[in-house]
Design a protein around this motif. Structure first.
Motif, PDB file in Angstrom:
ATOM      1  N   ALA A 111      -9.735   2.300  13.426  1.00  0.00           N
ATOM      2  CA  ALA A 111      -8.354   2.950  13.299  1.00  0.00           C
ATOM      3  C   ALA A 111      -8.592   4.429  13.267  1.00  0.00           C
ATOM      4  N   GLY A 112     -10.024   4.866  13.323  1.00  0.00           N
ATOM      5  CA  GLY A 112     -10.230   6.415  13.552  1.00  0.00           C
ATOM      6  C   GLY A 112      -9.992   7.280  12.083  1.00  0.00           C
ATOM      7  N   ARG A 113      -9.898   8.550  12.487  1.00  0.00           N
ATOM      8  CA  ARG A 113      -9.950   9.440  11.518  1.00  0.00           C
ATOM      9  C   ARG A 113      -8.328  10.129  11.498  1.00  0.00           C
ATOM     10  N   PHE A 114      -7.831  10.457  10.416  1.00  0.00           N
ATOM     11  CA  PHE A 114      -6.626  10.981  10.297  1.00  0.00           C
ATOM     12  C   PHE A 114      -6.599  12.596   9.530  1.00  0.00           C
ATOM     13  N   ASP A 115      -5.633  13.267  10.107  1.00  0.00           N
ATOM     14  CA  ASP A 115      -5.485  14.824   9.452  1.00  0.00           C
ATOM     15  C   ASP A 115      -4.679  14.697   8.155  1.00  0.00           C
ATOM     16  N   TYR A 116      -3.871  13.670   7.967  1.00  0.00           N
ATOM     17  CA  TYR A 116      -3.252  13.507   6.803  1.00  0.00           C
ATOM     18  C   TYR A 116      -3.041  12.108   6.351  1.00  0.00           C
ATOM     19  N   ILE A 117      -3.330  11.848   5.193  1.00  0.00           N
ATOM     20  CA  ILE A 117      -3.287  10.545   4.688  1.00  0.00           C
ATOM     21  C   ILE A 117      -2.505  10.526   3.470  1.00  0.00           C
ATOM     22  N   ILE A 118      -1.419   9.773   3.236  1.00  0.00           N
ATOM     23  CA  ILE A 118      -0.290   9.805   2.431  1.00  0.00           C
ATOM     24  C   ILE A 118      -0.379   8.404   1.611  1.00  0.00           C
ATOM     25  N   CYS A 119      -0.334   8.503   0.415  1.00  0.00           N
ATOM     26  CA  CYS A 119      -0.348   7.158  -0.447  1.00  0.00           C
ATOM     27  C   CYS A 119       0.629   7.340  -1.581  1.00  0.00           C
ATOM     28  N   HIS A 120       1.851   7.150  -1.438  1.00  0.00           N
ATOM     29  CA  HIS A 120       2.988   7.479  -2.376  1.00  0.00           C
ATOM     30  C   HIS A 120       3.461   6.112  -2.941  1.00  0.00           C
ATOM     31  N   GLY A 121       3.289   6.110  -4.301  1.00  0.00           N
ATOM     32  CA  GLY A 121       3.939   4.795  -5.008  1.00  0.00           C
ATOM     33  C   GLY A 121       2.956   3.813  -4.869  1.00  0.00           C
ATOM     34  N   VAL A 122       1.617   3.676  -4.795  1.00  0.00           N
ATOM     35  CA  VAL A 122       0.924   2.433  -4.613  1.00  0.00           C
ATOM     36  C   VAL A 122      -0.046   2.466  -5.674  1.00  0.00           C
ATOM     37  N   PHE A 123      -0.757   3.517  -5.695  1.00  0.00           N
ATOM     38  CA  PHE A 123      -2.102   3.658  -6.559  1.00  0.00           C
ATOM     39  C   PHE A 123      -1.899   2.915  -7.955  1.00  0.00           C
ATOM     40  N   SER A 124      -0.883   3.171  -8.517  1.00  0.00           N
ATOM     41  CA  SER A 124      -1.016   2.721 -10.014  1.00  0.00           C
ATOM     42  C   SER A 124      -0.545   1.385 -10.030  1.00  0.00           C
ATOM     43  N   TRP A 125      -0.205   0.658  -9.154  1.00  0.00           N
ATOM     44  CA  TRP A 125       0.668  -0.262  -9.061  1.00  0.00           C
ATOM     45  C   TRP A 125      -0.168  -1.503  -8.464  1.00  0.00           C
ATOM     46  N   VAL A 126      -1.516  -1.404  -8.021  1.00  0.00           N
ATOM     47  CA  VAL A 126      -2.339  -2.478  -7.575  1.00  0.00           C
ATOM     48  C   VAL A 126      -3.536  -2.634  -8.464  1.00  0.00           C
ATOM     49  N   PRO A 127      -4.311  -3.879  -8.259  1.00  0.00           N
ATOM     50  CA  PRO A 127      -5.381  -4.049  -9.085  1.00  0.00           C
ATOM     51  C   PRO A 127      -6.660  -2.987  -8.795  1.00  0.00           C
ATOM     52  N   PRO A 128      -7.266  -3.144  -9.895  1.00  0.00           N
ATOM     53  CA  PRO A 128      -8.418  -2.007  -9.831  1.00  0.00           C
ATOM     54  C   PRO A 128      -9.402  -1.785  -8.333  1.00  0.00           C
ATOM     55  N   GLU A 129      -9.699  -3.013  -7.989  1.00  0.00           N
ATOM     56  CA  GLU A 129     -10.430  -3.181  -6.602  1.00  0.00           C
ATOM     57  C   GLU A 129      -9.729  -2.587  -5.580  1.00  0.00           C
ATOM     58  N   THR A 130      -8.390  -2.667  -5.641  1.00  0.00           N
ATOM     59  CA  THR A 130      -7.408  -2.179  -4.415  1.00  0.00           C
ATOM     60  C   THR A 130      -7.500  -0.488  -4.829  1.00  0.00           C
ATOM     61  N   GLN A 131      -7.410  -0.222  -5.834  1.00  0.00           N
ATOM     62  CA  GLN A 131      -7.552   1.327  -5.905  1.00  0.00           C
ATOM     63  C   GLN A 131      -8.798   1.831  -5.489  1.00  0.00           C
ATOM     64  N   THR A 132      -9.777   1.057  -5.841  1.00  0.00           N
ATOM     65  CA  THR A 132     -11.157   1.491  -5.150  1.00  0.00           C
ATOM     66  C   THR A 132     -11.327   1.646  -3.811  1.00  0.00           C
ATOM     67  N   ALA A 133     -10.586   0.704  -3.285  1.00  0.00           N
ATOM     68  CA  ALA A 133     -10.481   0.698  -1.615  1.00  0.00           C
ATOM     69  C   ALA A 133      -9.582   1.472  -1.127  1.00  0.00           C
ATOM     70  N   ILE A 134      -8.456   2.030  -1.745  1.00  0.00           N
ATOM     71  CA  ILE A 134      -7.680   3.129  -1.180  1.00  0.00           C
ATOM     72  C   ILE A 134      -8.569   4.472  -1.275  1.00  0.00           C
ATOM     73  N   LEU A 135      -9.314   4.894  -2.073  1.00  0.00           N
ATOM     74  CA  LEU A 135     -10.139   6.066  -2.392  1.00  0.00           C
ATOM     75  C   LEU A 135     -11.225   5.907  -1.278  1.00  0.00           C
ATOM     76  N   ASP A 136     -11.875   4.490  -1.128  1.00  0.00           N
ATOM     77  CA  ASP A 136     -12.713   4.574  -0.052  1.00  0.00           C
ATOM     78  C   ASP A 136     -12.334   4.677   1.391  1.00  0.00           C
ATOM     79  N   ILE A 137     -11.099   3.904   1.631  1.00  0.00           N
ATOM     80  CA  ILE A 137     -10.594   4.258   2.832  1.00  0.00           C
ATOM     81  C   ILE A 137     -10.258   5.623   3.210  1.00  0.00           C
ATOM     82  N   CYS A 138      -9.870   6.348   2.236  1.00  0.00           N
ATOM     83  CA  CYS A 138      -9.206   7.755   2.423  1.00  0.00           C
ATOM     84  C   CYS A 138     -10.291   8.723   2.623  1.00  0.00           C
ATOM     85  N   ALA A 139     -11.485   8.402   1.862  1.00  0.00           N
ATOM     86  CA  ALA A 139     -12.852   9.046   2.391  1.00  0.00           C
ATOM     87  C   ALA A 139     -13.435   8.974   3.537  1.00  0.00           C
ATOM     88  N   ARG A 140     -13.339   7.490   4.209  1.00  0.00           N
ATOM     89  CA  ARG A 140     -13.809   6.988   5.148  1.00  0.00           C
ATOM     90  C   ARG A 140     -12.922   7.585   6.304  1.00  0.00           C
TER      91      ARG A 140
END
Length: 485
Positions: A111-140
């Motif tokens: 998928a490559g790298r992105f200059d702007y990554i948006i995650c609105h209304g998701v982080f609090s409403w998913v299980p902990p392992e998905t929260q970790t995945a979101i942050l890892d994907i953003c960093a990667r």
């Protein structure tokens, strides 16, 4: 896919989240905030933009339409909502946006790298392992000069709202019929408001929150209070998790919440105690205000090392600004203070002639931006003051208005159709406006604009280059929905 994610997918397919533009997540705003704090960024017009949890595309599709040079990607767990978004993309004829039904954890390196990554209304409403995945994907996937936006529910304010959620979840469990969960949940809140021990915690919370809940849309209430997961976090804990993933704090999208000067005398001892740590200071501010929600911007660690939180005149005056200032009243003569209604239902005082002229000039141009030089010229003409005095005064007023949250900042000029453009038929709707789609009425500031039935009908029939219905068109212009040809 885990059972948790399958359940979330089924729930969002059954009760779709109405997908709209969120001005807080606008890459143009994120770009301007980064510049204010000393960071170089990638120009939005040519950026790669990723939205995690895009629903049916109401936030990312208008961005793709407004910035045809971008490459926009939206991903969401709900196949039903993605299908709806793809139909909107097809109808709009856009070739720079792709929407994919997938689990965020499966986003590949391709998928490559992105200059702007948006995650609105998701982080609090998913299980902990998905929260970790979101942050890892953003960093990667964040580019070297990229900015990541993540919104989430936060403590301490959400501790009070958890009382309502717990009661609503408890009662909704009486039936497996999802359609009955919200009526049952709201019913127990009404019952508690009427019968809980007066003066107690539950009575105080329910009586304070019930009027707010009654004014909210059912889809929002269902997903906010009755999802399997709603995990608020303290700001400090969120930052710890972000740092473990390889990200660092930049700012909040509502920057007025970051400045100690907006918290009065209480801020100074806190500043001293935390050694002027921006992040720790803001955690204390959350306690002062019982904050319930954050919209946090993250960057790569090497970028974070360059952040300068003290505002600088050179960085401010390099930007473009818009502001709405409607005069409410005030005194006359020396020492007068004029009160203006500003953005977001706030008020501001113009305590001198330069401040009055700044606000009047910005209001006349609104919703378009003005650059510093043009603003200085207009204020000079309005006040008759000398150039040096006006330049210093305008710079000071822009800093003050920024800190108080009264301005829209932008790196690039933002234009709207002028009254003359409208009278002469030289205008068109903002790209991406579609009165029949969930992404309807995203204006030039990426706000979702609510229209009367009359204006909605006018949007449907506005032909390119027509000046019919001038009064209504002038209203659409003021709402930021018309741009010049």
């Amino acid at each position: 896919m885990s059972n948790h994610l399958s359940s979330i997918e089924a729930h969002y397919d059954a009760i779709p989240y109405v997908s709209r533009a969120f001005w807080q997540s606008s890459p143009a705003r994120l770009e301007a905030i980064a510049r204010l704090f000393g960071l170089e960024t990638v120009a939005v017009a040519n950026a790669r933009i990723l939205e995690i949890g895009c629903a049916s595309g109401g936030n990312i599709i208008p961005l793709a339409a407004r910035y045809p040079g971008t490459e926009c990607v939206g991903i969401d767990l709900s196949g039903g909502q993605i299908a709806k978004g793809l139909e909107t993309v097809r109808q709009a004829g856009l070739d720079n946006v792709s929407l994919r039904a997938m689990d965020v954890a499966t986003l590949s390196e391709a998928a490559g790298r992105f200059d702007y990554i948006i995650c609105h209304g998701v982080f609090s409403w998913v299980p902990p392992e998905t929260q970790t995945a979101i942050l890892d994907i953003c960093a990667r996937h964040l580019s070297d000069h990229g900015i990541c936006y993540i919104s989430y529910n936060t403590y301490p304010g959400w501790k009070a709202k958890e009382v309502l959620r717990d009661a609503m979840v408890l009662r909704s469990a009486l039936t497996i019929d999802r359609a009955m969960h919200l009526p049952l949940g709201l019913g127990i809140v009404e019952f508690l408001a009427a019968h809980a021990t007066p003066g107690g915690l539950v009575a105080s919370v329910t009586n304070a929150q019930l009027p707010l809940l009654k004014g909210m849309e059912s889809h929002y209430l269902t997903h906010e209070f009755l999802e399997d997961f709603n995990q608020p976090v303290y700001f400090a804990d969120f930052l710890d998790a972000a740092r473990r993933a390889g990200l660092e704090y930049l700012a909040e999208t509502e920057i007025s919440l970051m400045f100690a000067s907006n918290y009065g005398a209480a801020a100074e001892p806190l500043l001293q105690e935390v050694g002027h740590s921006q992040a720790m200071m803001e955690q204390y501010f959350d306690f002062l205000t019982s904050r319930t929600f954050r919209q946090t911007l993250l960057v790569r660690p090497e970028q974070a090392a360059r952040i300068v939180y003290k505002l600088d005149a050179a960085r401010i005056t390099a930007l473009h600004f818009a502001g709405r200032f409607s005069r409410m009243g005030g005194g006359n003569g020396p020492g007068r203070s004029l009160t203006y209604a500003a953005l977001f239902d706030r008020t501001v005082l113009a305590t001198d002639a330069i401040g009055e002229a700044v606000m009047a000039t910005l209001d006349a141009a609104f919703p378009a931006t003005m650059e510093f030089g043009g603003l200085v010229q207009a204020v000079e003409a309005a006040t008759g003051r000398g150039a040096a005095e006006v330049e210093a005064g305008v710079s000071d007023w822009l800093e003050y208005l920024l800190i108080k949250g009264h301005l829209w900042p932008s790196v690039a000029p933002v234009v709207c159709a002028s009254p003359q453009d409208i009278r002469e038929g030289r205008f068109r709707l903002v790209p991406g406006v579609n009165a029949e789609a969930d992404c309807a009425f995203a204006n030039i500031w990426h706000e979702t604009v609510t229209l009367s039935d009359e204006l909605r009908a006018l949007v449907q029939r506005v032909p390119t280059g027509s000046a019919a219905d001038e009064a209504g068109l002038m209203q659409l212009r003021k709402l930021g929905l018309l741009v010049p040809l």
